[in-house]
Write an enzyme that holds these catalytic residues in place. Structure first.
Site, short mmCIF file in Angstrom:
data_model
loop_
_atom_site.label_atom_id
_atom_site.label_comp_id
_atom_site.label_asym_id
_atom_site.label_seq_id
_atom_site.Cartn_x
_atom_site.Cartn_y
_atom_site.Cartn_z
N CYS A 194 -1.76 13.93 1.56
CA CYS A 194 -2.35 12.66 1.98
C CYS A 194 -1.36 12.08 2.97
O CYS A 194 -0.26 11.66 2.58
CB CYS A 194 -2.57 11.70 0.82
SG CYS A 194 -3.15 10.09 1.40
N CYS A 247 -0.73 8.07 2.35
CA CYS A 247 -0.15 7.56 1.10
C CYS A 247 -0.07 8.68 0.08
O CYS A 247 0.72 9.58 0.24
CB CYS A 247 -0.88 6.33 0.59
SG CYS A 247 -2.68 6.41 0.71
N SER A 248 -0.89 8.63 -0.97
CA SER A 248 -0.69 9.60 -2.03
C SER A 248 -2.00 9.96 -2.73
O SER A 248 -2.00 10.23 -3.92
CB SER A 248 0.30 9.06 -3.06
OG SER A 248 -0.21 7.84 -3.57
N CYS A 249 -3.11 9.94 -2.00
CA CYS A 249 -4.40 10.28 -2.61
C CYS A 249 -4.31 11.67 -3.24
O CYS A 249 -3.81 12.60 -2.62
CB CYS A 249 -5.51 10.25 -1.56
SG CYS A 249 -5.77 8.61 -0.87
FE FE Z 1 -3.81 8.20 0.15
#
Ligand code: FE
Length: 207
Positions: A115, A118-120
């Site tokens: 991602c 961010c951190s999906c």
């Molecule tokens: Fe994300």
């Protein structure tokens, strides 16, 4: 998959390392502090719970999905057609997994998931993302230099194997289906599941 920055940013704004903590993160921190302060929660127990979801429950779910796909061609077909529904067949549903897509490694192509903003991450099948997945170097380099990132993970791919990088969004999360290792024809589905690693399902490892 192209990355629509504006949409992505508006859909969710968690875990941006370069920004101050969100309101929700602050609330969680405050709640955690109070629970510990009042002696209601043991910090070591909290760590154990996080470790449980990070390393055990989550990735084991994904491993069941991969093993079923290897074991049952009809399931594999359903998984490639509609991953969300096929994963739900095994009971893995919930937040951050509402829109899933399975991407399959083959002799000619290797898939890797990131991602970039961010951190999906697909929580129902992989649990919580590892720290490196959320790190700025991984998020930026995975797209620019995927083979270099793979080399850092100890994976060297021949040039003839295409590397496909999938950029997760709030709308779509990916699960890499690794190639079934050679010589596993006689294994049971449970035995197959035991071979599947978390990093194999992110695409930073080969099985
Ligand atoms: Fe994300």
């Amino acid at each position: 998959m192209t990355h629509d920055d504006s949409d992505h940013h508006h859909e969710h704004d968690h875990e941006h390392g370069q920004h101050p903590p969100s309101d929700m993160e602050l609330r969680v921190k405050a709640l955690e502090f109070l629970l510990v302060e009042k002696g209601l929660v043991d910090p070591a127990a909290l760590d154990a719970i996080v470790d449980h979801f990070e390393h055990k429950v989550g990735p084991r779910n994904g491993a069941r999905v991969v093993a079923r796909a290897w074991f049952d061609p009809a399931y594999r077909a359903r998984l490639m057609e509609d991953a969300t529904a096929a994963i739900a067949e095994l009971g893995y549903v919930g937040g951050q997994g509402e829109h899933m897509m399975a991407v399959e490694n083959t002799a000619g192509a290797h898939n890797m998931v990131v991602c970039t903003l961010c951190s999906c991450y697909p929580w129902p099948v992989l649990g919580l993302p590892p720290v490196w997945y959320k790190s700025a170097p991984y998020r930026s380099r995975a797209v620019i230099d995927p083979r270099g990132v793979l080399a850092d993970f100890g994976v060297t791919l021949p040039d003839e194997i295409e590397v496909r990088v999938w950029d997760s969004t709030a709308e779509l999360r990916y699960l890499v289906i690794p190639e079934r290792p050679a010589g596993t024809e006689a294994l049971s589905e449970d035995q197959l599941a035991a071979l599947v690693t978390r990093d194999g399902m992110i695409g930073t490892a080969r099985l």
